[in-house]
Design a protein around this motif. Sequence first.
Motif, short mmCIF file in Angstrom:
data_model
loop_
_atom_site.label_atom_id
_atom_site.label_comp_id
_atom_site.label_asym_id
_atom_site.label_seq_id
_atom_site.Cartn_x
_atom_site.Cartn_y
_atom_site.Cartn_z
N GLU A 241 0.83 -1.20 0.00
CA GLU A 241 0.00 0.00 0.00
C GLU A 241 0.87 1.26 0.00
OE1 GLU A 241 -3.12 0.11 -0.39
OE2 GLU A 241 -3.69 -1.98 -0.05
N ILE A 242 1.96 1.22 0.77
CA ILE A 242 2.86 2.38 0.84
C ILE A 242 3.50 2.62 -0.52
CG2 ILE A 242 4.84 3.40 2.00
CD1 ILE A 242 2.43 2.79 3.82
N TRP A 243 4.02 1.57 -1.13
CA TRP A 243 4.69 1.74 -2.42
C TRP A 243 3.72 2.13 -3.53
CZ3 TRP A 243 9.29 3.08 -2.82
CH2 TRP A 243 10.31 2.56 -2.02
N GLU A 268 11.34 -6.39 -2.03
CA GLU A 268 10.45 -7.25 -2.82
C GLU A 268 9.11 -6.57 -3.07
OE1 GLU A 268 10.41 -10.78 -0.46
OE2 GLU A 268 12.22 -11.61 -1.41
N SER A 269 8.61 -5.83 -2.08
CA SER A 269 7.35 -5.10 -2.25
C SER A 269 7.49 -4.03 -3.32
CB SER A 269 6.93 -4.48 -0.92
OG SER A 269 5.82 -3.63 -1.08
N TYR A 270 8.62 -3.31 -3.29
CA TYR A 270 8.91 -2.28 -4.29
C TYR A 270 8.87 -2.87 -5.70
CZ TYR A 270 11.95 1.32 -6.54
OH TYR A 270 12.49 2.29 -7.35
N ALA A 271 9.52 -4.01 -5.86
CA ALA A 271 9.53 -4.67 -7.17
C ALA A 271 8.14 -5.14 -7.58
CB ALA A 271 10.50 -5.86 -7.14
N ARG A 272 7.43 -5.71 -6.63
CA ARG A 272 6.09 -6.26 -6.91
C ARG A 272 5.12 -5.16 -7.35
NH1 ARG A 272 6.02 -9.15 -2.68
NH2 ARG A 272 5.08 -7.64 -1.26
N VAL A 273 5.14 -4.03 -6.65
CA VAL A 273 4.22 -2.94 -6.97
C VAL A 273 4.60 -2.27 -8.29
CG1 VAL A 273 3.37 -0.69 -6.21
CG2 VAL A 273 3.60 -2.56 -4.57
#
Length: 318
Positions: A241-243, A268-273
Amino acid sequence: MDNHLTEIEIKDFKCFKDFKADGFKRVNLIGGKNNVGKTAFMEACYVNVRALNIKSFIGALHGIKFMRENLNILAGENANSKKYIEQSNKIFTKSNVNLAFFEIEDMEGVKQYIFDFNKQYIKVNINDFSYETSDFENIDFIDNFGLSNNDIVSKYSAIQKKDEENFLNNILNKFDERITAFKVINETPQCQIGKNYFEITEFGDGTRHLISIVTALYSCENGYLFIDEIDNGIHYSKLDEIWTSILETSKKLNVQVFATTHSKECIESYARVAKKLYDKDIAFIELGKNKNNELDSIVMDSEMFLRHIDMGNEVRGW
């Protein structure tokens, strides 16, 4: 965009002796081992884009030192602008946006400050130096503590001017489903739970950090935002949600973002978003030390970064 940093050269700044990197994008996440220089790298970029005049440059030097020393200052030590500035002797940063050089000349008892901003050479005797500072509203640096209450109140007005208060409310509700609204009441930032409002000091560090990031994004329209330890106090399950908010808002408002992390989940979240949003205007900056024990970097564009993540490669420094 023309105003975005795409490359930088750093000399004699903290752990950086002679460093170059390029390939930066609209949003840039910086990874590396602990104490390798992630925050110092952002500070050098921050000083560079702020070096448009003496007052703003000195404000940047004072600001980054103040953030590093704020625990000592809270413990009773005095903030000394002159001391902070003189600890920054012989800084050199050069980017596609700006050139900034500062050194102290001490010859035969005469001490002078020397500035060079894009070939504007200025020499000032320290006895004539005012130590006055100034800020740029659309250039901001958020340390791992988040913004102060006063800064949040000031920057929240940028959201209000665009009538997008519900944007922050929705993000906060996704972060903490108990929170239904954010307001500034009696010059104090507060969040609503049920029928009551509570000062944000009553919530965890993650709530302040999130509010700081969103309000600063709006106030930094057409500028730069630097975020230290972006995932501080934020549970890994909330990182997407943040990214999403950062990538979408930075694109909408033309804000270049630099952020640090040491968290695998955050990377990983950065890449996923970024992959989900088809946002290719991102980069990952991996800091490490080369065979000569000097700081070096690998700057990955979207394609290279996502490929490394998909392959499960370690990208948190070497």
